[in-house]
Write a protein that holds these residues in place. Structure first.
Motif, mmCIF file in Angstrom:
data_model
loop_
_atom_site.group_PDB
_atom_site.id
_atom_site.type_symbol
_atom_site.label_atom_id
_atom_site.label_comp_id
_atom_site.label_asym_id
_atom_site.label_seq_id
_atom_site.Cartn_x
_atom_site.Cartn_y
_atom_site.Cartn_z
ATOM 1 N N ILE A 1 -10.798 62.369 55.850
ATOM 2 C CA ILE A 1 -10.794 60.898 55.887
ATOM 3 C C ILE A 1 -12.213 60.446 55.560
ATOM 4 O O ILE A 1 -13.173 60.827 56.232
ATOM 5 N N LEU A 2 -12.350 59.658 54.496
ATOM 6 C CA LEU A 2 -13.658 59.132 54.096
ATOM 7 C C LEU A 2 -13.892 57.768 54.769
ATOM 8 O O LEU A 2 -12.911 57.094 55.130
ATOM 9 N N PRO A 3 -15.130 57.337 54.884
ATOM 10 C CA PRO A 3 -15.360 55.998 55.451
ATOM 11 C C PRO A 3 -14.590 54.917 54.682
ATOM 12 O O PRO A 3 -14.104 53.953 55.275
ATOM 13 N N THR A 4 -14.450 55.094 53.368
ATOM 14 C CA THR A 4 -13.744 54.084 52.573
ATOM 15 C C THR A 4 -12.229 54.103 52.818
ATOM 16 O O THR A 4 -11.549 53.107 52.556
ATOM 17 N N HIS A 5 -11.698 55.227 53.323
ATOM 18 C CA HIS A 5 -10.267 55.232 53.687
ATOM 19 C C HIS A 5 -10.025 54.261 54.840
ATOM 20 O O HIS A 5 -9.018 53.554 54.880
ATOM 21 N N ARG A 6 -10.965 54.228 55.756
ATOM 22 C CA ARG A 6 -10.845 53.284 56.877
ATOM 23 C C ARG A 6 -10.910 51.850 56.385
ATOM 24 O O ARG A 6 -10.158 50.983 56.840
ATOM 25 N N LEU A 7 -11.835 51.603 55.451
ATOM 26 C CA LEU A 7 -11.948 50.246 54.908
ATOM 27 C C LEU A 7 -10.655 49.838 54.209
ATOM 28 O O LEU A 7 -10.189 48.707 54.343
ATOM 29 N N LEU A 8 -10.080 50.795 53.475
ATOM 30 C CA LEU A 8 -8.822 50.492 52.779
ATOM 31 C C LEU A 8 -7.716 50.150 53.765
ATOM 32 O O LEU A 8 -6.920 49.239 53.535
ATOM 33 N N ASP A 9 -7.664 50.892 54.869
ATOM 34 C CA ASP A 9 -6.664 50.609 55.912
ATOM 35 C C ASP A 9 -6.803 49.152 56.352
ATOM 36 O O ASP A 9 -5.810 48.408 56.431
ATOM 37 N N ALA A 10 -8.048 48.749 56.619
ATOM 38 C CA ALA A 10 -8.301 47.383 57.082
ATOM 39 C C ALA A 10 -7.945 46.373 55.993
ATOM 40 O O ALA A 10 -7.348 45.321 56.269
ATOM 41 N N ALA A 11 -8.273 46.714 54.736
ATOM 42 C CA ALA A 11 -8.006 45.788 53.628
ATOM 43 C C ALA A 11 -6.504 45.606 53.415
ATOM 44 O O ALA A 11 -6.028 44.485 53.216
ATOM 45 N N TYR A 12 -5.750 46.697 53.457
ATOM 46 C CA TYR A 12 -4.297 46.595 53.265
ATOM 47 C C TYR A 12 -3.662 45.786 54.394
ATOM 48 O O TYR A 12 -2.780 44.962 54.163
ATOM 49 N N GLU A 13 -4.124 46.026 55.624
ATOM 50 C CA GLU A 13 -3.556 45.284 56.758
ATOM 51 C C GLU A 13 -3.897 43.798 56.634
ATOM 52 O O GLU A 13 -3.047 42.946 56.890
ATOM 53 N N ALA A 14 -5.148 43.509 56.222
ATOM 54 C CA ALA A 14 -5.550 42.105 56.087
ATOM 55 C C ALA A 14 -4.714 41.411 55.023
ATOM 56 O O ALA A 14 -4.383 40.233 55.139
ATOM 57 N N ALA A 15 -4.347 42.166 53.971
ATOM 58 C CA ALA A 15 -3.580 41.576 52.871
ATOM 59 C C ALA A 15 -2.091 41.476 53.202
ATOM 60 O O ALA A 15 -1.348 40.779 52.511
#
Ligand code: IMO
Ligand code: MG
Length: 422
Positions: free
Chosen positions: A108-122
């Motif tokens: 799991i990369l730091p950007t995978h976490r960001l993507l999780d947050a971005a998808y949920e926000a969208a």
């Protein structure tokens, strides 16, 4: 003679108490293996007056002489893993002596976490209620064949491959108009990757094969629950891995014929954290009472869990899929103070009664309940079957008959000792 690998699986929506039971059983197994999921799991252990929550580390960690395998199907966040190891070390245990990690586990990369947050926000109203640990995006990259694996950290071009994947993630984040710090968490992540290198990194399939051939039984520890399985759970409100029995074989590189017992864990009632269908959910004071008595707040996120009566329709479905041989009933003591206890024995879908989980579990389901008299006494100190009240035995017998599988362990409290084996 070759030994078998036994399995502990959550049969509901997670948080069934897998950590406690794996910790109890781990004394009998030289090795414990996680085969899927990642730090979205939060498995709580209580012993000698202490409490501990493990996330990626198998729950056998506190058993002396145990080997704890982080299998190929797991997604590992080096940063979380290093933090977890620090807490284990603080208990006087050297993690490197007890943990091995599959080279094929994905990172799991730091950007995978960001993507999780971005998808949920969208997602707006369609939010999954993810734990935001980067689980979904990491499995997406694995299946999309872009992922980085633990074994890759030893290769000379690892940093380049990291940069390439990170750039890909930045493009996705930009598309989603998500604001982020392009270097967030990266320093700690690379420090943690160095920390990972000090562990024994193994070819999990050979490692598991060797243990079994040496006559050493293994206990596989599921994370999440079968109703969160990506194929058979309440899709799309699920996690991104195979939490059911098939995931054991694909996650460890093990043939089905080598699986022995399948211990299926369920709570005497139901909880769910995050969004998605939950037919027996209670919105009244009974639900609130279950939450308070059962301390139903997420071990990972602290979110209040949704609570409801036991759903035997969903349980029968997961017992079938997982081929459960032994049931383990958790938190039975949390029902001590109820006059009447209910369990859902069929669903009414569009007015038609069924005992099967429908394709569209998000549909309007009306639960049909059977009622049982409560036992109205404190079970937390009971350590023998003979000390259990008749109303409690009736409740268990009904469950066993409905599911066609015996309840072989009853848990009456969080501590290792609060356990009755039958
Ligand atoms: P343990 O192993 C309960 C839920 C999340 C969300 C959905 C997807 O402690 O039982 P994810 O982060 O995987 O993308 O979230 O799954 N979820 C869990 N619920 N227990 C867990 O683990 C969970 N792991 C994920 O709340 O609804
Ligand atoms: Mg949990």
């Amino acid at each position: 003679m070759s030994s078998k690998l036994d399995v502990v699986l959550g049969l509901q929506w997670g948080d069934e108490g897998k950590g406690k039971i794996v910790d109890v059983l781990a004394g009998r197994y030289p090795a414990v293996a996680r085969f899927q999921g990642g730090p979205n799991a939060g498995h709580s252990l209580h012993f000698d007056g202490k409490s501990f929550v493990v996330r990626s580390i198998p729950s056998g960690i506190f058993r002396e002489g145990s080997v704890n395998i982080i299998g190929s199907g797991v997604v590992l966040d080096p940063t979380t893993f290093k933090e977890e190891c620090a807490s284990v070390s603080a208990m006087g245990i050297e993690p490197r002596e007890r943990i091995v990690i599959s080279k094929k586990a994905h990172l799991i990369l730091p950007t995978h976490r960001l993507l999780d947050a971005a998808y949920e926000a969208a997602a707006g109203k369609g939010k999954i209620g993810s734990t935001l640990k980067g689980i979904g995006p990491t499995y997406t990259d694995k299946v999309g064949r872009h992922g980085l694996r633990v074994g890759d950290i030893l290769t000379p071009d690892f940093k380049d491959r990291f940069a390439k994947l990170k750039a890909r993630h930045h493009r996705l984040l930009d598309d989603l108009h998500f604001e982020y710090d392009p270097f967030q968490g990266e320093t700690e992540w690379f420090e943690s990757v160095e920390f990972l290198k000090r562990f024994e990194l193994v070819d999990c399939e050979y490692f598991v094969d060797k243990l079994l051939k040496e006559g050493k039984p293994i206990l596989a520890e599921g994370a999440q629950g079968s109703m969160l399985d990506v194929d058979f759970g309440s899709y799309p409100f699920v996690t991104s891995s195979s939490t059911t029995v098939g995931g054991v074989c694909t996650g460890l590189g093990l043939a089905p014929s080598r699986v022995g017992k399948v211990f299926g864990i369920f709570k005497a009632y139901c909880t769910r954290v995050g969004s998605g269908p939950f037919p027996t959910e209670l919105f009244d004071e009974t639900g609130e009472k279950l939450r308070q008595i059962g301390h139903e707040y997420g071990a990972v996120t602290g979110r209040p869990r949704r609570c409801g009566w036991l759903d035997l329709v969903a349980l029968k479905y997961t017992v079938m899929i997982d081929g459960v041989t032994d049931l383990i009933m958790m938190k039975s003591d949390c029902l001590d103070d109820f006059d009447t206890i209910k369990a859902c024995t069929s669903y009414k879908v569009d007015g038609v009664e069924t005992d099967q989980v429908p394709f569209d579990i998000a549909a309007q389901i009306e639960p049909v309940y059977s009622e049982f008299p409560g036992w109205k006494q404190d079970l937390t100190g009971v350590r023998l079957e003979s000390g259990l009240p008749k109303e409690f035995k009736q409740y268990i017998k009904f469950i066993e008959d409905y599911l066609g599988v015996p309840v072989s362990i009853i848990s009456l409290g969080p501590d290792r000792e609060a356990t009755i084996e039958r």
